[in-house]
Write a protein that holds these residues in place. Structure first.
Motif, mmCIF file in Angstrom:
data_model
loop_
_atom_site.group_PDB
_atom_site.id
_atom_site.type_symbol
_atom_site.label_atom_id
_atom_site.label_comp_id
_atom_site.label_asym_id
_atom_site.label_seq_id
_atom_site.Cartn_x
_atom_site.Cartn_y
_atom_site.Cartn_z
ATOM 1 N N ALA A 1 0.825 -1.204 0.000
ATOM 2 C CA ALA A 1 0.000 0.000 0.000
ATOM 3 C C ALA A 1 0.864 1.262 0.000
ATOM 4 O O ALA A 1 0.517 2.268 -0.633
ATOM 5 N N GLU A 2 1.988 1.218 0.714
ATOM 6 C CA GLU A 2 2.872 2.383 0.747
ATOM 7 C C GLU A 2 3.461 2.674 -0.626
ATOM 8 O O GLU A 2 3.528 3.836 -1.065
ATOM 9 N N VAL A 3 3.887 1.643 -1.322
ATOM 10 C CA VAL A 3 4.441 1.836 -2.664
ATOM 11 C C VAL A 3 3.344 2.274 -3.627
ATOM 12 O O VAL A 3 3.568 3.134 -4.501
ATOM 13 N N TYR A 4 2.153 1.701 -3.465
ATOM 14 C CA TYR A 4 0.994 2.150 -4.255
ATOM 15 C C TYR A 4 0.750 3.640 -4.038
ATOM 16 O O TYR A 4 0.528 4.407 -4.991
ATOM 17 N N GLY A 5 0.836 4.090 -2.777
ATOM 18 C CA GLY A 5 0.623 5.499 -2.471
ATOM 19 C C GLY A 5 1.660 6.398 -3.115
ATOM 20 O O GLY A 5 1.341 7.504 -3.584
ATOM 21 N N LEU A 6 2.913 5.939 -3.151
ATOM 22 C CA LEU A 6 3.958 6.726 -3.815
ATOM 23 C C LEU A 6 3.644 6.891 -5.298
ATOM 24 O O LEU A 6 3.808 7.986 -5.871
ATOM 25 N N MET A 7 3.220 5.797 -5.926
ATOM 26 C CA MET A 7 2.910 5.878 -7.355
ATOM 27 C C MET A 7 1.678 6.743 -7.607
ATOM 28 O O MET A 7 1.639 7.525 -8.562
ATOM 29 N N ARG A 8 0.669 6.626 -6.747
ATOM 30 C CA ARG A 8 -0.566 7.397 -6.937
ATOM 31 C C ARG A 8 -0.381 8.874 -6.608
ATOM 32 O O ARG A 8 -0.702 9.757 -7.411
ATOM 33 N N ASP A 9 0.119 9.162 -5.411
ATOM 34 C CA ASP A 9 0.158 10.539 -4.927
ATOM 35 C C ASP A 9 1.446 11.268 -5.273
ATOM 36 O O ASP A 9 1.442 12.488 -5.432
ATOM 37 N N GLY A 10 2.552 10.528 -5.367
ATOM 38 C CA GLY A 10 3.819 11.181 -5.654
ATOM 39 C C GLY A 10 4.150 11.252 -7.123
ATOM 40 O O GLY A 10 4.800 12.192 -7.586
ATOM 41 N N MET A 11 3.708 10.245 -7.872
ATOM 42 C CA MET A 11 4.097 10.142 -9.280
ATOM 43 C C MET A 11 2.919 10.344 -10.220
ATOM 44 O O MET A 11 3.095 10.338 -11.448
ATOM 45 N N GLY A 12 1.706 10.489 -9.650
ATOM 46 C CA GLY A 12 0.536 10.793 -10.464
ATOM 47 C C GLY A 12 0.076 9.677 -11.365
ATOM 48 O O GLY A 12 -0.595 9.917 -12.382
ATOM 49 N N LYS A 13 0.393 8.452 -11.021
ATOM 50 C CA LYS A 13 -0.003 7.324 -11.863
ATOM 51 C C LYS A 13 -1.464 6.972 -11.640
ATOM 52 O O LYS A 13 -1.976 7.037 -10.519
ATOM 53 N N SER A 14 -2.131 6.586 -12.699
ATOM 54 C CA SER A 14 -3.507 6.109 -12.592
ATOM 55 C C SER A 14 -3.534 4.697 -12.027
ATOM 56 O O SER A 14 -2.515 3.995 -12.014
ATOM 57 N N ALA A 15 -4.722 4.275 -11.583
ATOM 58 C CA ALA A 15 -4.850 2.912 -11.059
ATOM 59 C C ALA A 15 -4.477 1.889 -12.119
ATOM 60 O O ALA A 15 -3.829 0.877 -11.825
ATOM 61 N N GLY A 16 -4.854 2.146 -13.376
ATOM 62 C CA GLY A 16 -4.509 1.219 -14.448
ATOM 63 C C GLY A 16 -3.016 1.119 -14.672
ATOM 64 O O GLY A 16 -2.479 0.024 -14.892
ATOM 65 N N ASP A 17 -2.331 2.267 -14.607
ATOM 66 C CA ASP A 17 -0.871 2.252 -14.763
ATOM 67 C C ASP A 17 -0.215 1.485 -13.611
ATOM 68 O O ASP A 17 0.754 0.744 -13.814
ATOM 69 N N ILE A 18 -0.732 1.686 -12.401
ATOM 70 C CA ILE A 18 -0.186 0.996 -11.226
ATOM 71 C C ILE A 18 -0.413 -0.508 -11.357
ATOM 72 O O ILE A 18 0.450 -1.317 -11.012
ATOM 73 N N SER A 19 -1.570 -0.884 -11.890
ATOM 74 C CA SER A 19 -1.852 -2.308 -12.102
ATOM 75 C C SER A 19 -0.815 -2.938 -13.017
ATOM 76 O O SER A 19 -0.353 -4.060 -12.773
ATOM 77 N N THR A 20 -0.432 -2.215 -14.062
ATOM 78 C CA THR A 20 0.571 -2.732 -14.988
ATOM 79 C C THR A 20 1.907 -2.946 -14.286
ATOM 80 O O THR A 20 2.598 -3.951 -14.530
ATOM 81 N N VAL A 21 2.261 -2.020 -13.386
ATOM 82 C CA VAL A 21 3.500 -2.163 -12.624
ATOM 83 C C VAL A 21 3.438 -3.395 -11.725
ATOM 84 O O VAL A 21 4.360 -4.220 -11.699
ATOM 85 N N PHE A 22 2.352 -3.524 -10.976
ATOM 86 C CA PHE A 22 2.212 -4.687 -10.087
ATOM 87 C C PHE A 22 2.257 -5.985 -10.883
ATOM 88 O O PHE A 22 2.860 -6.978 -10.455
ATOM 89 N N ASP A 23 1.601 -5.987 -12.042
ATOM 90 C CA ASP A 23 1.565 -7.194 -12.860
ATOM 91 C C ASP A 23 2.969 -7.586 -13.320
ATOM 92 O O ASP A 23 3.318 -8.776 -13.333
ATOM 93 N N SER A 24 3.775 -6.603 -13.656
ATOM 94 C CA SER A 24 5.145 -6.913 -14.069
ATOM 95 C C SER A 24 5.965 -7.421 -12.894
ATOM 96 O O SER A 24 6.796 -8.323 -13.050
ATOM 97 N N TRP A 25 5.743 -6.858 -11.716
ATOM 98 C CA TRP A 25 6.464 -7.326 -10.523
ATOM 99 C C TRP A 25 6.105 -8.762 -10.189
ATOM 100 O O TRP A 25 6.929 -9.504 -9.653
ATOM 101 N N ASN A 26 4.884 -9.161 -10.496
ATOM 102 C CA ASN A 26 4.455 -10.519 -10.152
ATOM 103 C C ASN A 26 5.135 -11.570 -11.017
ATOM 104 O O ASN A 26 5.003 -12.766 -10.756
ATOM 105 N N ALA A 27 5.868 -11.138 -12.022
ATOM 106 C CA ALA A 27 6.637 -12.070 -12.848
ATOM 107 C C ALA A 27 8.081 -12.180 -12.385
ATOM 108 O O ALA A 27 8.875 -12.889 -13.001
ATOM 109 N N GLY A 28 8.429 -11.490 -11.294
ATOM 110 C CA GLY A 28 9.807 -11.488 -10.805
ATOM 111 C C GLY A 28 9.918 -11.972 -9.375
ATOM 112 O O GLY A 28 9.079 -12.760 -8.906
#
Length: 466
Positions: A198-225
């Motif tokens: 949740a903390e990393v999600y918050g950084l992407m949402r509030d600090g980097m201005g990423k949309s929920a869809g963009d954040i989903s793509t990041v999480f999805d890529s992390w789940n392959a590593g």
């Protein structure tokens, strides 16, 4: 149908799912719920499994439907409800019958019940995986005598989740409340893992201005590593989902006030009794408590302004920070389990616990395979000192430090990740600052201290003796 092999009391969400799992694995099961209509409805909707389910309308009827020696699983709310159910069963059970408390019990209650001289056998059992796990394969952590585990172990291993190597994620942890203790620490780690995500999600949402869809793509890529895990997987799914009412991202429509059932809080409290430092878990519990103070947080923002400023961090840096935080959190959890083994005289198998968590439970992840191997090499060694994880920490530490420092400078709260970093920095500092604390304690309370030079003088020159 012949008599049932096992019985179950409590057909709520988890109980109903577990009963169907047991029936599906080929074990005839008798069921009873305090509300008779619930029992009838459960049987009527059991489909092809109905032939293996014996619905009963009284406790006495339940007991009579089970072959001797009987085994009955309780799936009722923790606390007084369990004691009440044990009392209600007492007139109907024989001394060699076995009752299993499979709820989210406080392990102290399980210890008490195990020592109380119940007129029948008793086993405490932690079950993780939610409704889906209960239905198709949970992680199971039992506590009680080896004989009682051997008696029911075939059923529990059959219904449990299976790791990639096919081994069952079910085992006896130790005596009495050991199973519920391990489940409690599991839940504490779960709190921390969720909070760090949740903390990393918050950084992407509030600090980097990423949309929920963009954040989903990041999480999805992390789940392959290296972060491949159930919690990262579902984080990708929840950030990808849209609200059917507003067509906005579902996660953006949810009030930021987190609930809890108390097991994370129990972990933090028990860690204090054991003198086991688990700051990442404690920070996660604190964060949930702060989230509940919505009115105060809104007043705080109105008075002081929003703290969060723009921040720019590569996704790879955030991933490495989360890898480091995860290792530090799990290292603290396993260290706490080791402290409990020493304190309560339990023979807790740390690599075995890691293996039980590899599938079925909420904190299942690919990393647990390597953790099991590292703990098998040297169970007494802190996980961060195992060569594999020490190398990972060294590689990921600069990212964790960069993320925490950048977030603090920009006003983004990262309590769990920051607590993990501070713990690690303390753990690699051979001479810390507790000498000042010892001097202070001696000054105001003559508590004494140990000297570096071995001189036989345990007090400073500030006391009356000097």
């Amino acid at each position: 149908m012949s008599q049932a092999e096992i019985g179950l009391i409590g057909l709520g969400t988890m109980g109903a799912a577990l009963a169907l799992n047991i029936a599906e694995k080929g074990f005839p099961i008798a069921v009873w719920n305090r509300t008779t209509e619930v029992t009838r409805r459960f049987h009527a909707t059991a489909g092809d499994l109905a032939d293996r389910v014996v619905p009963t309308e009284t406790l006495e009827g339940l007991v009579k439907a089970i072959a001797k020696p009987r085994t009955i699983i309780l799936m009722v709310p923790a606390g007084q409800a369990v004691d009440d159910q044990l009392d209600a069963l007492t007139p109907y059970l024989d001394s060699d019958d076995l009752v299993i408390d499979a709820g989210n019990a406080d392990f102290h209650d399980t210890n008490r019940r195990s020592a109380a001289g119940l007129p029948f056998r008793f086993l405490g059992m932690g079950v993780s995986g939610g409704e889906e796990g209960a239905r198709h394969g949970p992680s199971i952590m039992a506590g009680g005598s080896a004989d009682d585990w051997d008696r029911i172990g075939n059923v529990l291993t059959a219904i449990s989740a299976k790791a990639e190597d096919g081994s069952p994620c079910a085992a006896r942890m130790g005596d009495a409340g050991a199973g519920h203790f391990v489940k409690m620490v599991h839940n504490g780690i779960e709190y921390a893992d969720m909070q760090m995500i949740a903390e990393v999600y918050g950084l992407m949402r509030d600090g980097m201005g990423k949309s929920a869809g963009d954040i989903s793509t990041v999480f999805d890529s992390w789940n392959a590593g290296p972060l491949q895990s159930y919690l990262i997987e579902i984080s990708a799914k929840v950030t990808a989902a849209n609200d059917p009412h507003s067509d906005k991202p579902m996660v953006d429509m949810i009030l930021d006030r987190a609930g809890q059932k108390g097991t994370g809080r129990w972990t933090a409290i028990e860690a204090q009794h054991l003198a086991a430092p688990i700051p990442v878990i404690e920070a996660a519990v604190m964060a949930r408590n702060v989230s509940a103070r919505l009115d105060e947080r809104q007043a705080g923002q109105a008075r002081f302004g929003a703290s969060a400023q723009a921040i720019d961090l590569p996704a790879e840096t955030l991933e490495q920070a989360l890898i480091a935080g995860k290792i530090l959190c799990y290292a603290q959890g396993f260290s706490m389990i080791d402290a409990a083994a020493k304190s309560f005289g339990w023979s807790l198998d740390l690599p075995g616990i890691a293996r039980v968590w590899r599938a079925g439970c909420i904190i299942r992840s690919a990393m647990l395979n390597d953790m099991a191997d590292a703990l098998a090499e040297d169970p007494a060694r802190n996980l961060v000192m195992a060569p594999y994880f020490a190398d990972l920490i060294e590689s990921a530490l600069p990212a964790l430090r960069q993320v925490v420092a950048s977030a603090i400078a920009a006003g983004h709260p990262l309590p769990a990740l920051a607590s993990g970093l501070m713990w690690f920095d303390m753990m690699r500092t051979a001479r810390g600052t507790a000498n000042m604390i010892q001097a202070q304690r001696d000054f105001f309370g003559a508590h004494g201290f140990e000297r570096l030079d071995g001189v036989d003088d345990k007090h400073g020159p500030w006391g009356a003796s000097h």
